[in-house]
Design a protein around this motif. Sequence first.
Motif, mmCIF file in Angstrom:
data_model
loop_
_atom_site.group_PDB
_atom_site.id
_atom_site.type_symbol
_atom_site.label_atom_id
_atom_site.label_comp_id
_atom_site.label_asym_id
_atom_site.label_seq_id
_atom_site.Cartn_x
_atom_site.Cartn_y
_atom_site.Cartn_z
ATOM 1 N N UNK A 33 0.853 -1.183 0.000
ATOM 2 C CA UNK A 33 0.000 0.000 0.000
ATOM 3 C C UNK A 33 0.890 1.234 0.000
ATOM 4 N N UNK A 34 0.624 2.137 -0.942
ATOM 5 C CA UNK A 34 1.379 3.371 -1.036
ATOM 6 C C UNK A 34 0.470 4.535 -1.381
ATOM 7 N N UNK A 40 6.494 5.208 -5.451
ATOM 8 C CA UNK A 40 6.337 3.799 -5.118
ATOM 9 C C UNK A 40 5.470 3.021 -6.100
ATOM 10 N N UNK A 41 4.437 3.673 -6.665
ATOM 11 C CA UNK A 41 3.545 2.955 -7.571
ATOM 12 C C UNK A 41 4.300 2.333 -8.730
ATOM 13 N N UNK A 52 -1.743 -1.104 -4.103
ATOM 14 C CA UNK A 52 -2.943 -0.305 -3.920
ATOM 15 C C UNK A 52 -2.548 1.007 -3.254
ATOM 16 N N UNK A 53 -3.347 2.045 -3.476
ATOM 17 C CA UNK A 53 -3.015 3.339 -2.889
ATOM 18 C C UNK A 53 -4.139 3.825 -1.974
ATOM 19 N N UNK A 54 -3.763 4.712 -1.078
ATOM 20 C CA UNK A 54 -4.717 5.344 -0.174
ATOM 21 C C UNK A 54 -4.476 6.851 -0.177
ATOM 22 N N UNK A 74 -6.036 12.406 6.422
ATOM 23 C CA UNK A 74 -5.454 11.368 7.278
ATOM 24 C C UNK A 74 -6.508 10.374 7.758
ATOM 25 N N UNK A 75 -7.621 10.820 8.387
ATOM 26 C CA UNK A 75 -8.628 9.834 8.804
ATOM 27 C C UNK A 75 -9.245 9.077 7.627
ATOM 28 N N UNK A 76 -9.364 9.748 6.474
ATOM 29 C CA UNK A 76 -9.879 9.056 5.290
ATOM 30 C C UNK A 76 -8.903 7.962 4.859
ATOM 31 N N UNK A 77 -7.598 8.272 4.920
ATOM 32 C CA UNK A 77 -6.584 7.272 4.597
ATOM 33 C C UNK A 77 -6.609 6.102 5.563
ATOM 34 N N UNK A 78 -6.837 6.386 6.856
ATOM 35 C CA UNK A 78 -6.932 5.316 7.858
ATOM 36 C C UNK A 78 -8.112 4.405 7.538
#
Length: 332
Positions: A33-34, A40-41, A52-54, A74-78
């Motif tokens: 995950x990146x 990184x992709x 996969x990405x966040x 940040x919370x959306x990424x979590x």
Amino acid sequence: MPILLTGGGTAGHVLPNLAIADAISRDTKVFYIGSRDGLEGDLVKRAGIPFEYISVGKFRRYFDLRNFFDLFRIPFGIAQAWWKLGRIKPQLVFSKGGFVSFPVVVAAKLRGIPVLTHESDAILGLATRLIAPFADKVLLGFDINCPRGHFVGNPIRKELLAGNARTALKTCGFDGKRKVLLVMGGSTGSQQLNEIIAAEKSELIKHFDVVHVTGEGKGKVTRSKHYYSVPYIHEMADFLALASLALSRSGANALAELQTLQIPTLLYPLGAGSRGDQLANAQSAVAHSKLFKIADESKPALAQLLKLPQHPSKQLPNHALEKIVKIIKTYL
């Protein structure tokens, strides 16, 4: 027994993960995950690892309006990471740092998944300091104090030890009669090093064949009798094998490669505006080897390069990768 790797933003947060993936992939399914916009992709997909990405929010140390908007990312990424971890079901999350790692590590903690993180530099980065409270162990590239810290060193990819200098020589178009100076400023390049080469190129090529890695988005491929420039090299092994000496920033991963391959190097660590990690890395390298010198930026680079010692023919052992893999396998 799946494992999930995370880390990104620059190649320094990705390439060690690829070395680890290569070492464990025979027995373990590896996922990554990146971030969408980091290096990184491309690097991970080239290695054939499911990627996969966040959403990623960056913690800046200075005032910037983007800090406000990133608080919501940040919370959306979590949440995204929590969902992806539930689908992948890894037995372990291994973080190599960078701000993309924080949401993944927090989500792993919420799901009860063990977390290992690795800090490459001689000073803990902000991302590592944020991640450390959620990690079962903090693996360290330098022997520094850190809660739950465990010194292992910085891993390098095995293929870097078996480069073919003739292949790089052919790519550059050099005749092989001169020493080769390798100039590299990290995956994104160094404006300072690029300016030094621009100013001193006419003198440098009187003494060396020069391979100049300018950085992604900085310049293009150029060839002349004694000078070859390229924005980025995906396979560095051949060029490291060709190098007689180097002029470099002091990123931890680059230093690990240069130390292992015993390439005499003039170091230009990041200075003003940085967190001081590259200077600390460079000071450690100089303390442990006569092959490394920190540049006096008030003097021409050429004069200092000419004073570097000869390139030893023998490589140094680097056991960091096997130490990390051994620790990882205790969780699988």
